[in-house]
Design an enzyme around this catalytic site. Sequence first.
Site, mmCIF file in Angstrom:
data_model
loop_
_atom_site.group_PDB
_atom_site.id
_atom_site.type_symbol
_atom_site.label_atom_id
_atom_site.label_comp_id
_atom_site.label_asym_id
_atom_site.label_seq_id
_atom_site.Cartn_x
_atom_site.Cartn_y
_atom_site.Cartn_z
ATOM 1 N N PHE A 169 10.026 -3.476 -1.622
ATOM 2 C CA PHE A 169 9.471 -2.444 -0.729
ATOM 3 C C PHE A 169 8.466 -3.104 0.212
ATOM 4 O O PHE A 169 7.465 -3.646 -0.239
ATOM 5 C CB PHE A 169 8.770 -1.326 -1.513
ATOM 6 C CG PHE A 169 8.308 -0.209 -0.620
ATOM 7 C CD1 PHE A 169 9.113 0.906 -0.404
ATOM 8 C CD2 PHE A 169 7.080 -0.277 0.039
ATOM 9 C CE1 PHE A 169 8.696 1.931 0.456
ATOM 10 C CE2 PHE A 169 6.655 0.749 0.891
ATOM 11 C CZ PHE A 169 7.473 1.859 1.088
ATOM 12 N N LYS B 195 -3.598 -1.683 1.895
ATOM 13 C CA LYS B 195 -4.108 -0.709 0.911
ATOM 14 C C LYS B 195 -5.627 -0.754 0.650
ATOM 15 O O LYS B 195 -6.357 -0.026 1.302
ATOM 16 C CB LYS B 195 -3.302 -0.864 -0.360
ATOM 17 C CG LYS B 195 -1.871 -0.275 -0.182
ATOM 18 C CD LYS B 195 -1.177 -0.128 -1.482
ATOM 19 C CE LYS B 195 0.227 0.398 -1.390
ATOM 20 N NZ LYS B 195 0.312 1.853 -1.188
ATOM 21 N N ASP C 43 3.873 -10.589 0.406
ATOM 22 C CA ASP C 43 3.389 -9.241 0.685
ATOM 23 C C ASP C 43 2.493 -8.849 -0.495
ATOM 24 O O ASP C 43 2.970 -8.505 -1.569
ATOM 25 C CB ASP C 43 4.594 -8.294 0.815
ATOM 26 C CG ASP C 43 4.176 -6.832 0.992
ATOM 27 O OD1 ASP C 43 3.025 -6.504 0.679
ATOM 28 O OD2 ASP C 43 5.024 -6.029 1.420
#
Length: 393
Positions: A136, A251, A222
């Site tokens: 993802f 985030k 990532d």
Amino acid sequence: MSGTSTATAPLVGVYAQPELVLARGEGSWVWDEEGRRYLDFTAGIAVNALGHGSPVVAEAIRSALDLGLIHTSNLFCTRPVRELSRLLVDLSFPGKAFFCNSGAEANEAALKFSRKWAGASGAEGKREFLAFRNAFHGRLFGSLATTDRESYQAPFRPLMPGVRFVELGDAAGVEEVLSGGTVAAVFIEPIQGEGGVIPVPFEFLRKLRELCDRYGALLVFDEIQCGLGRTGKLFAHHHAGVTPDIMTLAKPLAGGLPMGAVLVTDEVADALKPGDHGTTFGGGPLVASAALAVVRTVSDPAFLDGVVERSRHLLRGLDALRARVPGIREVRGMGLLLGMVVEGKSADVVARARGEGLLLVGAGPEVVRLIPPLNVSFEELDQGLERLETALS
Ligand SMILES: Cc1ncc(COP(=O)(O)O)c(C=O)c1O
């Protein structure tokens, strides 16, 4: 559409929100409009590393506001941005930083930077990307193309072409693709988050480094979900002792304010010239001030040790719970990025836990994620375990 937010607010229904409306938060807790209190083990999907209403974040925002600069655009540098870029580069690997507004944007920038680097280093033919099954990386057209979820991709095709997927752990498959000489960069989450909390074996990360070096491709980590202290080290790849060419962050970076970052080696940075990429809002002084406070806090070795201790405590509790109640097939993950593989649907467990005053979030159809704030107390972890036990019983 009862049971979703569309009953309470005119929101596009891309989220299956429950009826509750959150009104207030403090530390690991949130309260809804009815005054019900919930222990929040979603932390805004691994964003609120320091909890709700963190005094550290609040003070940084307040001081930044006092200076009167909320936004300047990237026409100009600001002091917080200068300090934050220096700090992140010092804490990661030599190179440079680019700031944006979200995780997906950080990965979009990483995709573009990789192609620009390939062209600038005489490998104009390297236009493709390699990503992994179950990955993802975001919901924009490039990052979505590197996200291996049919239901997310199908309604929106055509996506960015040129992404090759390989099974996680399949070094021979990676080598076969890279040896074709068409790949600019390999994208990987050191721990797959949304795909079900799947830690990538350190040996495989090391192998990827070797293969990328051999075939002249960039290695992109990532760390949007697993980075910045969540695994008990500042960056998840520190566990494996491998350095990427590009790392994306987002985030928790700015304590809940929207911010993404792309860290690149000097070699990649040298390929980028004014006009190659841009963002109006990215890396403004307000968000950068919050990020400075967050990064200084979570990079403190004592803070990271605290994450490891909390993780051990929670894992012990989950193991004990698994022995006592049916319904948990497996517990996996690292630090405070843990996934419980459950019997039945993860969404049902999440709903039952919410009924017991515990907020959890799924990671695919059968995995429930536990991603509390990194400064959650041991007592709160125990309370979470008790509520989870009731929910599962
Ligand atoms: C590993 C990873 N990459 C990228 C993203 C996308 O980030 P954002 O939702 O901020 O666009 C996420 C979000 O969950 C993520 O977990």
